[in-house]
Design a protein around this motif. Structure first.
Motif, mmCIF file in Angstrom:
data_model
loop_
_atom_site.group_PDB
_atom_site.id
_atom_site.type_symbol
_atom_site.label_atom_id
_atom_site.label_comp_id
_atom_site.label_asym_id
_atom_site.label_seq_id
_atom_site.Cartn_x
_atom_site.Cartn_y
_atom_site.Cartn_z
ATOM 1 N N GLY A 243 19.014 48.636 62.275
ATOM 2 C CA GLY A 243 19.777 47.728 61.428
ATOM 3 C C GLY A 243 20.847 48.411 60.609
ATOM 4 N N VAL A 244 21.272 49.608 61.045
ATOM 5 C CA VAL A 244 22.312 50.366 60.349
ATOM 6 C C VAL A 244 23.563 50.373 61.211
ATOM 7 C CG1 VAL A 244 22.985 52.624 59.440
ATOM 8 C CG2 VAL A 244 20.618 51.825 59.184
ATOM 9 N N GLU A 245 24.713 50.008 60.631
ATOM 10 C CA GLU A 245 25.959 50.013 61.375
ATOM 11 C C GLU A 245 26.346 51.452 61.723
ATOM 12 O OE1 GLU A 245 29.233 48.926 63.405
ATOM 13 O OE2 GLU A 245 27.690 47.577 62.622
ATOM 14 N N PRO A 246 26.482 51.795 62.993
ATOM 15 C CA PRO A 246 26.731 53.183 63.391
ATOM 16 C C PRO A 246 28.219 53.546 63.438
ATOM 17 C CG PRO A 246 26.330 51.883 65.346
ATOM 18 C CD PRO A 246 26.230 50.923 64.171
ATOM 19 N N ALA A 247 28.927 53.371 62.351
ATOM 20 C CA ALA A 247 30.378 53.605 62.365
ATOM 21 C C ALA A 247 30.717 55.054 62.708
ATOM 22 C CB ALA A 247 30.975 53.229 61.008
ATOM 23 N N VAL A 248 30.097 56.003 62.003
ATOM 24 C CA VAL A 248 30.383 57.418 62.234
ATOM 25 C C VAL A 248 29.790 57.876 63.557
ATOM 26 C CG1 VAL A 248 30.103 59.756 61.333
ATOM 27 C CG2 VAL A 248 30.496 57.852 59.755
ATOM 28 N N SER A 249 28.585 57.433 63.844
ATOM 29 C CA SER A 249 27.915 57.843 65.087
ATOM 30 C C SER A 249 28.685 57.364 66.308
ATOM 31 C CB SER A 249 26.490 57.297 65.123
ATOM 32 O OG SER A 249 25.730 57.794 64.038
ATOM 33 N N ALA A 250 29.160 56.127 66.282
ATOM 34 C CA ALA A 250 29.924 55.602 67.412
ATOM 35 C C ALA A 250 31.253 56.339 67.559
ATOM 36 C CB ALA A 250 30.166 54.110 67.223
ATOM 37 N N ALA A 251 31.891 56.660 66.426
ATOM 38 C CA ALA A 251 33.140 57.411 66.492
ATOM 39 C C ALA A 251 32.906 58.804 67.066
ATOM 40 C CB ALA A 251 33.766 57.508 65.101
ATOM 41 N N SER A 252 31.794 59.436 66.702
ATOM 42 C CA SER A 252 31.450 60.751 67.250
ATOM 43 C C SER A 252 31.216 60.670 68.749
ATOM 44 C CB SER A 252 30.207 61.306 66.556
ATOM 45 O OG SER A 252 30.424 61.461 65.173
ATOM 46 N N ARG A 253 30.501 59.652 69.165
ATOM 47 C CA ARG A 253 30.263 59.437 70.602
ATOM 48 C C ARG A 253 31.582 59.307 71.358
ATOM 49 N NH1 ARG A 253 28.710 53.592 71.318
ATOM 50 N NH2 ARG A 253 30.947 53.540 70.868
ATOM 51 N N ASP A 254 32.489 58.527 70.814
ATOM 52 C CA ASP A 254 33.760 58.289 71.498
ATOM 53 C C ASP A 254 34.628 59.550 71.531
ATOM 54 O OD1 ASP A 254 32.884 55.718 71.791
ATOM 55 O OD2 ASP A 254 34.115 54.890 70.162
ATOM 56 N N LEU A 255 34.615 60.323 70.450
ATOM 57 C CA LEU A 255 35.368 61.581 70.442
ATOM 58 C C LEU A 255 34.818 62.541 71.486
ATOM 59 C CD1 LEU A 255 37.374 63.638 69.287
ATOM 60 C CD2 LEU A 255 35.672 64.208 67.557
ATOM 61 N N LEU A 256 33.507 62.662 71.543
ATOM 62 C CA LEU A 256 32.883 63.546 72.529
ATOM 63 C C LEU A 256 33.208 63.093 73.953
ATOM 64 C CD1 LEU A 256 29.521 63.973 70.656
ATOM 65 C CD2 LEU A 256 30.999 65.871 71.332
ATOM 66 N N ALA A 257 33.214 61.800 74.176
ATOM 67 C CA ALA A 257 33.535 61.277 75.507
ATOM 68 C C ALA A 257 34.965 61.637 75.899
ATOM 69 C CB ALA A 257 33.333 59.759 75.539
ATOM 70 N N ARG A 258 35.887 61.566 74.950
ATOM 71 C CA ARG A 258 37.271 61.944 75.240
ATOM 72 C C ARG A 258 37.389 63.430 75.559
ATOM 73 N NH1 ARG A 258 38.283 58.478 70.876
ATOM 74 N NH2 ARG A 258 38.708 60.211 69.465
ATOM 75 N N LEU A 259 36.671 64.252 74.791
ATOM 76 C CA LEU A 259 36.696 65.692 75.053
ATOM 77 C C LEU A 259 36.111 66.013 76.424
ATOM 78 C CD1 LEU A 259 35.565 67.116 71.585
ATOM 79 C CD2 LEU A 259 37.868 67.098 72.549
ATOM 80 N N ALA A 260 35.020 65.321 76.787
ATOM 81 C CA ALA A 260 34.405 65.539 78.095
ATOM 82 C C ALA A 260 35.360 65.138 79.214
ATOM 83 C CB ALA A 260 33.101 64.754 78.192
ATOM 84 N N ALA A 261 36.071 64.035 79.019
ATOM 85 C CA ALA A 261 37.022 63.579 80.032
ATOM 86 C C ALA A 261 38.186 64.560 80.154
ATOM 87 C CB ALA A 261 37.534 62.186 79.675
ATOM 88 N N ASP A 262 38.664 65.064 79.025
ATOM 89 C CA ASP A 262 39.761 66.049 79.061
ATOM 90 C C ASP A 262 39.326 67.311 79.782
ATOM 91 O OD1 ASP A 262 41.340 64.307 77.630
ATOM 92 O OD2 ASP A 262 41.038 65.305 75.689
ATOM 93 N N GLU A 263 38.103 67.745 79.516
ATOM 94 C CA GLU A 263 37.588 68.957 80.172
ATOM 95 C C GLU A 263 37.459 68.734 81.671
ATOM 96 O OE1 GLU A 263 36.038 72.881 80.328
ATOM 97 O OE2 GLU A 263 37.175 71.773 78.809
ATOM 98 N N SER A 264 37.015 67.546 82.073
ATOM 99 C CA SER A 264 36.880 67.242 83.489
ATOM 100 C C SER A 264 38.246 67.251 84.178
ATOM 101 C CB SER A 264 36.220 65.868 83.652
ATOM 102 O OG SER A 264 36.145 65.510 85.029
ATOM 103 N N ARG A 265 39.243 66.666 83.545
ATOM 104 C CA ARG A 265 40.577 66.642 84.135
ATOM 105 C C ARG A 265 41.182 68.042 84.256
ATOM 106 N NH1 ARG A 265 41.018 61.756 81.199
ATOM 107 N NH2 ARG A 265 41.823 62.854 79.359
ATOM 108 N N SER A 266 40.923 68.885 83.238
ATOM 109 C CA SER A 266 41.485 70.242 83.259
ATOM 110 C C SER A 266 40.886 71.093 84.369
ATOM 111 C CB SER A 266 41.257 70.929 81.915
ATOM 112 O OG SER A 266 39.883 71.227 81.712
ATOM 113 N N HIS A 267 39.693 70.693 84.863
ATOM 114 C CA HIS A 267 39.067 71.420 85.963
ATOM 115 C C HIS A 267 39.208 70.699 87.285
ATOM 116 C CE1 HIS A 267 37.157 73.552 82.578
ATOM 117 N NE2 HIS A 267 36.957 74.533 83.449
ATOM 118 N N GLY A 268 40.119 69.705 87.324
ATOM 119 C CA GLY A 268 40.397 69.015 88.580
ATOM 120 C C GLY A 268 39.376 67.962 88.940
ATOM 121 N N GLY A 269 38.548 67.557 87.947
ATOM 122 C CA GLY A 269 37.567 66.522 88.242
ATOM 123 C C GLY A 269 38.196 65.160 88.281
ATOM 124 N N SER A 270 37.467 64.171 88.729
ATOM 125 C CA SER A 270 37.989 62.809 88.811
ATOM 126 C C SER A 270 37.922 62.138 87.467
ATOM 127 C CB SER A 270 37.175 62.011 89.829
ATOM 128 O OG SER A 270 35.802 62.010 89.452
#
Length: 270
Positions: A243-270
């Motif tokens: 019952g707690v709004e995850p404002a910071v947690s969701a933002a952290s999740r989304d930032l990490l997802a962007r970093l993971a996607a950038d890392e995948s692209r830099s190594h030629g991943g899809s």
């Protein structure tokens, strides 16, 4: 500076809220002549002379401290700038974006007074005039020259208006972001029934922090972005279950997802 010299320093303080009143009161005690103006009916600190308007406060002042609010800063400058001496400094102490500070500097340049972007780097209550400040812009050196002998802590930074605001807000991204994360985590800990345990854990981690901590956090976040995305997705789901709004947690999740996607692209991943 001697008491005779400080008594010749005239400072206009625009905005007599908590911060402005504390600064104005300390300036009076340091020997400056202080004129204060606030459009709201507020009590004047002892020794501060009441002005009828921004223009009235600014007339004859060596230094103007605009401590009203970012939303009121433009109007205050337009209302008072024409009454300021060309040798006066208009120091804007409000928290605003670098772009907003540059816009204020342009207004000041068009109407006469030198402009200084001044960033207050810590809470004013309890510190008053001793609060650390950073100044930049054409009036920065003069601001320090006038305030430091009165007991202020004013450092100057290179760059045009906006450089001091930029440094303050960069720190805010970390400090206020950290505070938000702690508040959210403790709310979740309270809901889960283990707030005391979590509070002790957070305190211990902060107590161990050092220069190497920054490198460890940055390197670990990039290296383990994929795994940590899943971890923060699970944390976000847990907070919703509690019952707690995850404002910071969701933002952290989304930032990490962007970093993971950038890392995948830099190594030629899809």
């Amino acid at each position: 500076m001697s008491s005779d010299a400080t008594s010749e320093t005239v400072v206009a303080v625009l905005g007599l809220g908590e911060a402005g009143s504390a600064l104005a009161g300390d300036l009076v005690r340091a020997g400056a002549t202080v004129r204060g103006y606030d459009p709201a009916p507020v009590p004047l600190p002892e020794g501060v002379r009441e002005a009828r308007s921004e223009a009235d406060a600014v007339t004859g002042a060596h230094l103007v401290l605009s401590v009203n609010s970012a939303s009121a800063a433009h109007d205050a400058l337009r209302a008072g700038a024409r009454a300021a001496s060309p040798t006066a400094v208009w120091a804007d102490l409000n928290t605003a974006s670098p772009g907003a500070k540059r816009a204020l500097a342009a207004i000041a340049a068009a109407h006469g007074p030198m402009f200084a972007d001044v960033a207050i780097m810590a809470p004013v209550p309890g510190r008053g005039l001793r609060v650390p400040m950073l100044a930049c812009g054409p009036g920065a050196a003069r601001t320090a020259e006038l305030l430091v002998p009165l007991g202020a802590s004013v450092g100057t930074v290179e760059g045009g208006p906006g450089a001091a605001a930029e440094r303050k807000l960069l720190r805010s991204v970390f400090f206020k972001g950290l505070a938000a994360a702690v508040v959210e985590a403790l709310a979740a800990g309270r809901a889960a029934g283990c707030e005391d345990w979590l509070r002790e854990n957070i305190a211990a981690e902060l107590g161990r922090a050092g220069a190497a901590t920054v490198d460890r956090l940055v390197e670990g976040t990039h290296r383990h972005a994929v795994r940590r995305t899943s971890e923060m997705a699970a944390a976000t789901e847990m907070l919703r279950e509690l019952g707690v709004e995850p404002a910071v947690s969701a933002a952290s999740r989304d930032l990490l997802a962007r970093l993971a996607a950038d890392e995948s692209r830099s190594h030629g991943g899809s």
